[in-house]
Design a protein around this motif. Sequence first.
Motif, PDB file in Angstrom:
ATOM      1  N   LEU A   1       0.842  -1.211   0.000  1.00 29.89           N
ATOM      2  CA  LEU A   1       0.000   0.000   0.000  1.00 29.89           C
ATOM      3  C   LEU A   1       0.876   1.259   0.000  1.00 29.89           C
ATOM      4  O   LEU A   1       0.607   2.213  -0.729  1.00 29.89           O
ATOM      5  N   GLY A   2       1.931   1.219   0.816  1.00 33.84           N
ATOM      6  CA  GLY A   2       2.820   2.387   0.918  1.00 33.84           C
ATOM      7  C   GLY A   2       3.551   2.674  -0.383  1.00 33.84           C
ATOM      8  O   GLY A   2       3.922   3.813  -0.669  1.00 33.84           O
ATOM      9  N   ARG A   3       3.741   1.629  -1.186  1.00 32.60           N
ATOM     10  CA  ARG A   3       4.421   1.822  -2.484  1.00 32.60           C
ATOM     11  C   ARG A   3       3.464   2.322  -3.559  1.00 32.60           C
ATOM     12  O   ARG A   3       3.850   2.533  -4.698  1.00 32.60           O
ATOM     13  N   GLY A   4       2.186   2.375  -3.181  1.00 28.84           N
ATOM     14  CA  GLY A   4       1.227   2.959  -4.133  1.00 28.84           C
ATOM     15  C   GLY A   4       0.237   1.988  -4.747  1.00 28.84           C
ATOM     16  O   GLY A   4      -0.561   2.375  -5.598  1.00 28.84           O
ATOM     17  N   MET A   5       0.277   0.714  -4.348  1.00 36.10           N
ATOM     18  CA  MET A   5      -0.735  -0.209  -4.869  1.00 36.10           C
ATOM     19  C   MET A   5      -2.100   0.168  -4.300  1.00 36.10           C
ATOM     20  O   MET A   5      -2.181   0.653  -3.172  1.00 36.10           O
ATOM     21  N   THR A   6      -3.161  -0.103  -5.049  1.00 35.43           N
ATOM     22  CA  THR A   6      -4.506   0.118  -4.505  1.00 35.43           C
ATOM     23  C   THR A   6      -4.844  -1.046  -3.575  1.00 35.43           C
ATOM     24  O   THR A   6      -4.163  -2.086  -3.585  1.00 35.43           O
ATOM     25  N   LEU A   7      -5.907  -0.879  -2.795  1.00 30.43           N
ATOM     26  CA  LEU A   7      -6.337  -1.954  -1.900  1.00 30.43           C
ATOM     27  C   LEU A   7      -6.638  -3.223  -2.706  1.00 30.43           C
ATOM     28  O   LEU A   7      -6.232  -4.328  -2.335  1.00 30.43           O
ATOM     29  N   LYS A   8      -7.332  -3.027  -3.823  1.00 29.47           N
ATOM     30  CA  LYS A   8      -7.716  -4.175  -4.659  1.00 29.47           C
ATOM     31  C   LYS A   8      -6.480  -4.931  -5.161  1.00 29.47           C
ATOM     32  O   LYS A   8      -6.411  -6.158  -5.098  1.00 29.47           O
ATOM     33  N   GLU A   9      -5.503  -4.160  -5.630  1.00 30.22           N
ATOM     34  CA  GLU A   9      -4.268  -4.789  -6.144  1.00 30.22           C
ATOM     35  C   GLU A   9      -3.525  -5.506  -5.007  1.00 30.22           C
ATOM     36  O   GLU A   9      -2.983  -6.589  -5.186  1.00 30.22           O
ATOM     37  N   THR A  10      -3.517  -4.864  -3.828  1.00 37.59           N
ATOM     38  CA  THR A  10      -2.796  -5.457  -2.695  1.00 37.59           C
ATOM     39  C   THR A  10      -3.466  -6.758  -2.264  1.00 37.59           C
ATOM     40  O   THR A  10      -2.794  -7.765  -2.002  1.00 37.59           O
ATOM     41  N   ILE A  11      -4.794  -6.750  -2.203  1.00 35.08           N
ATOM     42  CA  ILE A  11      -5.517  -7.979  -1.834  1.00 35.08           C
ATOM     43  C   ILE A  11      -5.215  -9.082  -2.855  1.00 35.08           C
ATOM     44  O   ILE A  11      -4.995 -10.235  -2.493  1.00 35.08           O
ATOM     45  N   ALA A  12      -5.163  -8.686  -4.121  1.00 34.88           N
ATOM     46  CA  ALA A  12      -4.937  -9.684  -5.183  1.00 34.88           C
ATOM     47  C   ALA A  12      -3.576 -10.375  -5.065  1.00 34.88           C
ATOM     48  O   ALA A  12      -3.438 -11.543  -5.428  1.00 34.88           O
ATOM     49  N   VAL A  13      -2.567  -9.678  -4.545  1.00 36.87           N
ATOM     50  CA  VAL A  13      -1.240 -10.312  -4.446  1.00 36.87           C
ATOM     51  C   VAL A  13      -0.999 -10.953  -3.073  1.00 36.87           C
ATOM     52  O   VAL A  13       0.052 -11.533  -2.834  1.00 36.87           O
ATOM     53  N   THR A  14      -1.985 -10.853  -2.165  1.00 35.12           N
ATOM     54  CA  THR A  14      -1.831 -11.421  -0.820  1.00 35.12           C
ATOM     55  C   THR A  14      -2.538 -12.770  -0.775  1.00 35.12           C
ATOM     56  O   THR A  14      -3.762 -12.832  -0.870  1.00 35.12           O
ATOM     57  N   ARG A  15      -1.754 -13.838  -0.623  1.00 29.23           N
ATOM     58  CA  ARG A  15      -2.359 -15.160  -0.731  1.00 29.23           C
ATOM     59  C   ARG A  15      -2.759 -15.756   0.619  1.00 29.23           C
ATOM     60  O   ARG A  15      -3.466 -16.736   0.691  1.00 29.23           O
ATOM     61  N   GLN A  16      -2.272 -15.158   1.690  1.00 28.01           N
ATOM     62  CA  GLN A  16      -2.628 -15.711   3.010  1.00 28.01           C
ATOM     63  C   GLN A  16      -3.360 -14.659   3.836  1.00 28.01           C
ATOM     64  O   GLN A  16      -3.549 -13.533   3.396  1.00 28.01           O
ATOM     65  N   THR A  17      -3.736 -15.057   5.056  1.00 28.45           N
ATOM     66  CA  THR A  17      -4.546 -14.180   5.902  1.00 28.45           C
ATOM     67  C   THR A  17      -3.724 -13.036   6.495  1.00 28.45           C
ATOM     68  O   THR A  17      -2.777 -13.285   7.240  1.00 28.45           O
ATOM     69  N   ALA A  18      -4.099 -11.797   6.173  1.00 26.05           N
ATOM     70  CA  ALA A  18      -3.492 -10.617   6.831  1.00 26.05           C
ATOM     71  C   ALA A  18      -4.592 -10.053   7.733  1.00 26.05           C
ATOM     72  O   ALA A  18      -5.423  -9.245   7.302  1.00 26.05           O
ATOM     73  N   GLU A  19      -4.614 -10.530   8.979  1.00 22.13           N
ATOM     74  CA  GLU A  19      -5.745 -10.256   9.883  1.00 22.13           C
ATOM     75  C   GLU A  19      -6.005  -8.774  10.114  1.00 22.13           C
ATOM     76  O   GLU A  19      -7.134  -8.349  10.319  1.00 22.13           O
ATOM     77  N   GLY A  20      -4.916  -7.968  10.113  1.00 23.61           N
ATOM     78  CA  GLY A  20      -5.063  -6.556  10.441  1.00 23.61           C
ATOM     79  C   GLY A  20      -5.957  -5.801   9.464  1.00 23.61           C
ATOM     80  O   GLY A  20      -6.542  -4.773   9.816  1.00 23.61           O
ATOM     81  N   VAL A  21      -6.075  -6.314   8.237  1.00 27.57           N
ATOM     82  CA  VAL A  21      -6.858  -5.613   7.219  1.00 27.57           C
ATOM     83  C   VAL A  21      -8.324  -5.496   7.668  1.00 27.57           C
ATOM     84  O   VAL A  21      -8.957  -4.453   7.511  1.00 27.57           O
ATOM     85  N   LYS A  22      -8.845  -6.571   8.253  1.00 24.58           N
ATOM     86  CA  LYS A  22     -10.215  -6.491   8.766  1.00 24.58           C
ATOM     87  C   LYS A  22     -10.212  -6.030  10.218  1.00 24.58           C
ATOM     88  O   LYS A  22     -11.055  -5.237  10.636  1.00 24.58           O
ATOM     89  N   SER A  23      -9.264  -6.540  10.995  1.00 22.59           N
ATOM     90  CA  SER A  23      -9.296  -6.226  12.433  1.00 22.59           C
ATOM     91  C   SER A  23      -8.974  -4.770  12.748  1.00 22.59           C
ATOM     92  O   SER A  23      -9.265  -4.312  13.846  1.00 22.59           O
TER      93      SER A  23
END
Length: 336
Positions: A266-288
Amino acid sequence: MSKPVRAAVFGTGSWGTAFGMVLADAGCDVTLWARRPELADAVNSTRMNPDYLPGIELPESLRATADPAEAARGADFTVLAVPSQTLRGNLAEWVPLLAPDTVLVSLMKGVELGTVKRMSEVIEEVAKVSADRVAVVTGPNLAKEVAQRMPAAGVVACRDEAVARRIQTACHTPYFRPYTNTDVVGCELGGAVKNVIGLAVGIADGMGLGDNAKGSLITRGLAETTRLGLVMGADPMTFSGLAGLGDLAATCSSPLSRNHTFGINLGRGMTLKETIAVTRQTAEGVKSCESVLDLARRHGVDMPITETVVSIVHEGKPPVVALKELMSRSAKPERR
Ligand SMILES: NC(=O)C1=CN([C@@H]2O[C@H](COP(=O)(O)OP(=O)(O)OC[C@H]3O[C@@H](n4cnc5c(N)ncnc54)[C@H](O)[C@@H]3O)[C@@H](O)[C@H]2O)C=CC1
Ligand SMILES: O=C(CO)COP(=O)(O)O
């Protein structure tokens, strides 16, 4: 000879599998439950988890099944390692299958959206068990390093210290050193909020803000975690321990952390959608981050870093704007 401790681990993702290895290495008889039968088959036939821990050989005594009843049967400990937001639904299906006196062990680091419940509270509610039968394992435990049998310490928290000690014995190996703690609230908050701070540090790293920014975010992140913990009845000392500072340090410095990496993107400029697309495992903080902020507001606690993460991740605020706002907050004493 006493019979080996039997453990069921629900969730064959990265941490469920790695913690299953720890239990197996400590002498427990372990069955992993996998959502997909093909993953259970791969674990049993290749002794690997190709999707989550490729290249790591699993102990012989670790078996997998896609049948929850088979996994749950006769388990002294039932370990839960699914995403925090799916736990309630998952556990409701498994409750009728659980062994009568099994202790439920949460590996999860999140807060439920809407109810703002900690995972142990969700477990008590859904399984209708007392807090004495629910434990939490947390601390600086990046799954891949643990699975590679690199040294780590952790915390087993339970209101009933004797239960925590039983689990401590069941997962103590030459490379995994668990401590006990009876402050379940503090241990769970430490784990859930460090994911949010891990996102913040990742965003700062992605923006190239440097190590002073990182040190500042970690420290002020711990300050806001402690503020929340205090009003919720946690022991403030917990936050300088493994479940607090320990996990924060590991998460915020490691490229293995999914939350940290998510933030970097995100800090490098990816959108949320793009970041979610490249994240294959659970990043709990995104919802929590949203449930932690909700929890803070309900308790009247100021959590500016958490608020900033929510504004970037969920409200589309550009990180540069969020940074400016965070830095221009009114000046105040450090200890407040
Ligand atoms: N990976 C790590 O280094 C560590 C993770 N944790 C925590 O452990 C918990 C589990 O995370 P990981 O194993 O890392 O995640 P993961 O993404 O590697 O695996 C999640 C597992 O849950 C399953 N799953 C996903 N959606 C599901 C659903 N709707 N119903 C049932 N199962 C579902 C997946 O198939 C997978 O087996 C999280 O709360 C995380 O914060 C804690 C310590 C270390
Ligand atoms: O909790 C963890 C390490 O203790 C794992 O962190 P991530 O979920 O960010 O990968």
